[in-house]
Design a protein around this motif. Structure first.
Motif, PDB file in Angstrom:
ATOM      1  N   THR A 170      49.883  22.209  40.271  1.00  0.00           N
ATOM      2  CA  THR A 170      48.587  22.281  40.964  1.00  0.00           C
ATOM      3  C   THR A 170      48.027  20.881  41.181  1.00  0.00           C
ATOM      4  OG1 THR A 170      48.172  24.321  39.777  1.00  0.00           O
ATOM      5  CG2 THR A 170      46.277  23.310  40.850  1.00  0.00           C
ATOM      6  N   PHE A 171      48.173  20.053  40.126  1.00  0.00           N
ATOM      7  CA  PHE A 171      47.654  18.700  40.178  1.00  0.00           C
ATOM      8  C   PHE A 171      48.362  17.887  41.267  1.00  0.00           C
ATOM      9  CE2 PHE A 171      46.779  14.462  38.495  1.00  0.00           C
ATOM     10  CZ  PHE A 171      45.422  14.594  38.222  1.00  0.00           C
ATOM     11  N   ASN A 172      49.694  17.998  41.290  1.00  0.00           N
ATOM     12  CA  ASN A 172      50.472  17.274  42.299  1.00  0.00           C
ATOM     13  C   ASN A 172      50.108  17.716  43.708  1.00  0.00           C
ATOM     14  OD1 ASN A 172      51.761  15.705  40.474  1.00  0.00           O
ATOM     15  ND2 ASN A 172      53.653  16.920  40.426  1.00  0.00           N
ATOM     16  N   ASP A 173      49.900  19.008  43.823  1.00  0.00           N
ATOM     17  CA  ASP A 173      49.545  19.563  45.128  1.00  0.00           C
ATOM     18  C   ASP A 173      48.197  18.994  45.594  1.00  0.00           C
ATOM     19  OD1 ASP A 173      49.953  21.385  47.251  1.00  0.00           O
ATOM     20  OD2 ASP A 173      48.366  22.635  46.391  1.00  0.00           O
ATOM     21  N   MET A 174      47.271  18.881  44.633  1.00  0.00           N
ATOM     22  CA  MET A 174      45.943  18.373  44.954  1.00  0.00           C
ATOM     23  C   MET A 174      46.026  16.911  45.418  1.00  0.00           C
ATOM     24  SD  MET A 174      42.717  18.897  42.485  1.00  0.00           S
ATOM     25  CE  MET A 174      42.941  17.427  41.517  1.00  0.00           C
ATOM     26  N   ILE A 175      46.827  16.111  44.703  1.00  0.00           N
ATOM     27  CA  ILE A 175      46.958  14.698  45.091  1.00  0.00           C
ATOM     28  C   ILE A 175      47.586  14.604  46.487  1.00  0.00           C
ATOM     29  CG2 ILE A 175      47.906  12.431  44.508  1.00  0.00           C
ATOM     30  CD1 ILE A 175      48.069  13.294  41.635  1.00  0.00           C
ATOM     31  N   ALA A 176      48.570  15.471  46.740  1.00  0.00           N
ATOM     32  CA  ALA A 176      49.232  15.432  48.051  1.00  0.00           C
ATOM     33  C   ALA A 176      48.227  15.738  49.153  1.00  0.00           C
ATOM     34  CB  ALA A 176      50.379  16.435  48.081  1.00  0.00           C
ATOM     35  N   ARG A 177      47.337  16.711  48.895  1.00  0.00           N
ATOM     36  CA  ARG A 177      46.359  17.053  49.939  1.00  0.00           C
ATOM     37  C   ARG A 177      45.338  15.940  50.126  1.00  0.00           C
ATOM     38  NH1 ARG A 177      43.776  22.271  48.639  1.00  0.00           N
ATOM     39  NH2 ARG A 177      44.904  22.241  46.682  1.00  0.00           N
ATOM     40  N   LEU A 178      44.947  15.306  49.013  1.00  0.00           N
ATOM     41  CA  LEU A 178      44.017  14.167  49.105  1.00  0.00           C
ATOM     42  C   LEU A 178      44.650  13.036  49.902  1.00  0.00           C
ATOM     43  CD1 LEU A 178      42.301  13.502  45.659  1.00  0.00           C
ATOM     44  CD2 LEU A 178      41.226  13.725  47.891  1.00  0.00           C
ATOM     45  N   GLU A 179      45.924  12.783  49.626  1.00  0.00           N
ATOM     46  CA  GLU A 179      46.636  11.706  50.311  1.00  0.00           C
ATOM     47  C   GLU A 179      46.674  11.985  51.813  1.00  0.00           C
ATOM     48  OE1 GLU A 179      50.673  11.216  49.063  1.00  0.00           O
ATOM     49  OE2 GLU A 179      50.841   9.232  49.979  1.00  0.00           O
ATOM     50  N   ALA A 180      46.971  13.251  52.173  1.00  0.00           N
ATOM     51  CA  ALA A 180      47.029  13.620  53.596  1.00  0.00           C
ATOM     52  C   ALA A 180      45.665  13.430  54.235  1.00  0.00           C
ATOM     53  CB  ALA A 180      47.499  15.060  53.735  1.00  0.00           C
ATOM     54  N   SER A 181      44.621  13.777  53.481  1.00  0.00           N
ATOM     55  CA  SER A 181      43.278  13.690  54.020  1.00  0.00           C
ATOM     56  C   SER A 181      42.878  12.223  54.253  1.00  0.00           C
ATOM     57  CB  SER A 181      42.348  14.417  53.047  1.00  0.00           C
ATOM     58  OG  SER A 181      41.061  14.019  53.235  1.00  0.00           O
ATOM     59  N   PHE A 182      43.237  11.332  53.294  1.00  0.00           N
ATOM     60  CA  PHE A 182      42.953   9.901  53.480  1.00  0.00           C
ATOM     61  C   PHE A 182      43.705   9.356  54.694  1.00  0.00           C
ATOM     62  CE2 PHE A 182      41.849   9.362  48.774  1.00  0.00           C
ATOM     63  CZ  PHE A 182      40.490   9.388  49.044  1.00  0.00           C
ATOM     64  N   ARG A 183      44.957   9.815  54.836  1.00  0.00           N
ATOM     65  CA  ARG A 183      45.769   9.349  55.956  1.00  0.00           C
ATOM     66  C   ARG A 183      45.109   9.749  57.274  1.00  0.00           C
ATOM     67  NH1 ARG A 183      50.683  10.738  54.014  1.00  0.00           N
ATOM     68  NH2 ARG A 183      50.462  12.805  54.886  1.00  0.00           N
ATOM     69  N   GLN A 184      44.587  10.977  57.297  1.00  0.00           N
ATOM     70  CA  GLN A 184      43.923  11.476  58.503  1.00  0.00           C
ATOM     71  C   GLN A 184      42.697  10.635  58.855  1.00  0.00           C
ATOM     72  OE1 GLN A 184      42.802  15.534  58.039  1.00  0.00           O
ATOM     73  NE2 GLN A 184      44.431  16.283  59.332  1.00  0.00           N
ATOM     74  N   VAL A 185      41.924  10.280  57.824  1.00  0.00           N
ATOM     75  CA  VAL A 185      40.724   9.473  58.068  1.00  0.00           C
ATOM     76  C   VAL A 185      41.110   8.115  58.635  1.00  0.00           C
ATOM     77  CG1 VAL A 185      38.768   8.320  56.957  1.00  0.00           C
ATOM     78  CG2 VAL A 185      39.341  10.671  56.336  1.00  0.00           C
ATOM     79  N   ARG A 186      42.164   7.513  58.047  1.00  0.00           N
ATOM     80  CA  ARG A 186      42.608   6.200  58.537  1.00  0.00           C
ATOM     81  C   ARG A 186      43.070   6.293  59.985  1.00  0.00           C
ATOM     82  NH1 ARG A 186      44.743   5.240  53.309  1.00  0.00           N
ATOM     83  NH2 ARG A 186      46.734   6.097  53.952  1.00  0.00           N
TER      84      ARG A 186
END
Ligand SMILES: Nc1ncnc2c1ncn2[C@@H]1O[C@H](COP(=O)(O)OP(=O)(O)OP(=O)(O)O)[C@@H](O)[C@H]1O
Ligand SMILES: [Mg+2]
Length: 258
Positions: free
Chosen positions: A20-36
């Protein structure tokens, strides 16, 4: 952001927690990438008109010119400013929508009347591109919502259908009832969208390669706004397309019980 917990292959509580934790980090990473990506795209879109304005002004000032030349530069400057204003307005709308700050009316709207109502405006849009816009089947349907936003949604779809058609092409608007939903569609015989790009056209600033080659003008924000409007009405928007043959956009909205 790129770090993960060790492979959580065990199915016990710790293993599930790690997954669950890894999944959460992956989604956060995708979200940061989207913002950039979003900031880069927005800057690029605003930079293009600025570059045009600067280039033309510098050229005009290089030597004295007749009044008519200055007039042309000013006209072109105004055009670019209009373009930038539109981009900024659309971006402001989307960020206010993200923050939940866009108010949406909730009144009964007769979709069939709305279709009849925009028919003329749609036909004019078509004429400018040598495209015939017609209205097909229109069944009565009332939805709960915001008439102005729904009008904007439909006109945006017609604008795309016309813009991505070839001269002589046809565009058809239709409205059918299906169970408890109304299906409002805009069908064209235009350039179409490749299957691998269909999933991305509702992303902010996304424009297909075929669209860029076909029509210079466009920011790639129209469909993001359409999607928001459909979802704000508890509905959705679907796209089907065959490359080179045409596209169909359908807005599915829940109808008011009658
Ligand atoms: N009817 C259509 N036929 C083919 N491609 C389409 C159609 N409608 C949308 N698209 C594709 O989806 C992309 C996104 O559409 P969207 O309306 O968001 O942007 P746009 O029309 O390029 O610019 P604008 O922000 O001015 O509306 C388009 O650039 C185009 O690639
Ligand atoms: Mg558009």
């Amino acid at each position: 952001m790129t770090q993960r917990l060790a492979d959580p292959s065990s199915s016990d509580e710790i293993g599930r927690l790690a997954a669950t934790f890894n999944d959460m980090i992956a989604r956060l990473e995708a979200s940061f990438r989207q913002v950039r990506q979003f900031s880069a795209d927005a800057s690029h879109e605003l930079r293009t008109p600025l570059t045009v304005i600067k280039g033309e002004a510098e050229l005009a000032l290089r030597r004295p010119r007749p009044a008519e030349d200055y007039r042309q530069v000013l006209e072109s400057t105004l055009e670019e400013i209009d373009r930038m204003t539109q981009i900024v307005d659309e971006l402001l709308f989307l960020s206010r929508a993200d923050l939940g700050e866009v108010a949406i009316e909730s009144l009964p709207v007769r979709l069939d009347a709305l279709v009849e109502d925009i028919q003329r405006q749609a036909a004019v849009l078509g004429q400018e591109h040598g495209v015939q816009v017609t209205v097909g089947t229109v069944e009565p349907a009332v939805v709960q919502g915001d008439e102005l936003r729904l009008r904007e949604l439909l006109l945006n779809l017609v604008d795309n259908a016309v813009k991505y058609s070839r001269p002589g092409g046809k565009v058809e608007i239709a409205l059918v009832r299906e169970g408890t939903t109304a299906r409002l569609s805009v069908t064209d015989q235009g350039i179409g969208i490749a299957p691998e790009e269909l999933g991305r056209i509702f992303d902010r600033f996304y424009r297909t390669d075929a669209a860029r080659a076909h029509a210079k003008k466009g920011t790639g924000l129209g469909l993001s706004i359409c999607k928001w409007i459909a979802e704000a009405h508890h509905g959705r928007i679907e796209a089907q397309s065959t490359m080179g043959q045409g596209s169909k956009f359908t807005v599915v909205l829940p109808v008011v019980h009658d």
